[in-house]
Scaffold this active site. Sequence first.
Site, short mmCIF file in Angstrom:
data_model
loop_
_atom_site.label_atom_id
_atom_site.label_comp_id
_atom_site.label_asym_id
_atom_site.label_seq_id
_atom_site.Cartn_x
_atom_site.Cartn_y
_atom_site.Cartn_z
CG LEU A 48 -1.83 3.98 8.68
CD1 LEU A 48 -1.64 5.49 8.45
CD2 LEU A 48 -3.17 3.54 8.13
CG ASP A 49 -1.35 -0.26 3.37
OD1 ASP A 49 -1.14 0.66 2.56
OD2 ASP A 49 -2.49 -0.69 3.61
CB ALA A 50 4.08 1.56 1.98
CB THR A 51 -0.36 2.12 -0.78
OG1 THR A 51 -1.02 1.01 -0.18
CG2 THR A 51 0.80 1.63 -1.63
#
Length: 208
Positions: free
Chosen positions: A45-48
């Site tokens: 999952l990307d950080a955001t």
Amino acid sequence: MTSSSLILFNKPYGVQSQFRDDSNNDHATLSEYITDKSVRVAGRLDATSEGLLILTSDGRINKAITQPPSIKGFAQNKQKQGKTYLVQVEGTVTTAQLKQLASGVILKDGKTLPASVVLVDEADLPIKLWQRDPPIRERKSIPTSWLMLTIYEGKNRQVRRMTAHVGLPCLRLIRWSVAGFELGELGVGEFVRVTLNHEQCLRLGVIG
């Protein structure tokens, strides 16, 4: 950690899906939450983005979850590959936009596989939402909507690009389930170890 187990982690907003920070930014890493460095992320999952992150030391499980299905094997692999997201978007969702998302949209790296998507009221989401820090941007003149979107592959930032493609900018993205494993009641930053039973191993195709 045994080869027939995995970790389910509720990744907070702003945390990278890796143990080492090599991006020279202010995002936290998994090492602040999980000390077992033998495990690897199965589907980043990307950080955001927030929500369910699966980690395992078993390469078979990792491959079963992350390897995109071929078009030929799509039907039988749907349950194994499915990832469901709760997506808050800007604007009022139309039937035409739902049909576009469901049939697949053409992105720069190819057309997405058919997806499952429904429009839901916030009160009907399968989890009680937590306060995000920082909160989403809000514009009083523009409403927001929630989608439950299930995809069966893992292109980079796929869900955000899909909704943007049909004119629905993504404001918040929470992964609810992966390959039949759900976020459940895990609090933000919490994790649980799961020992797979025979049925779960069979579903993932890691028996024998």
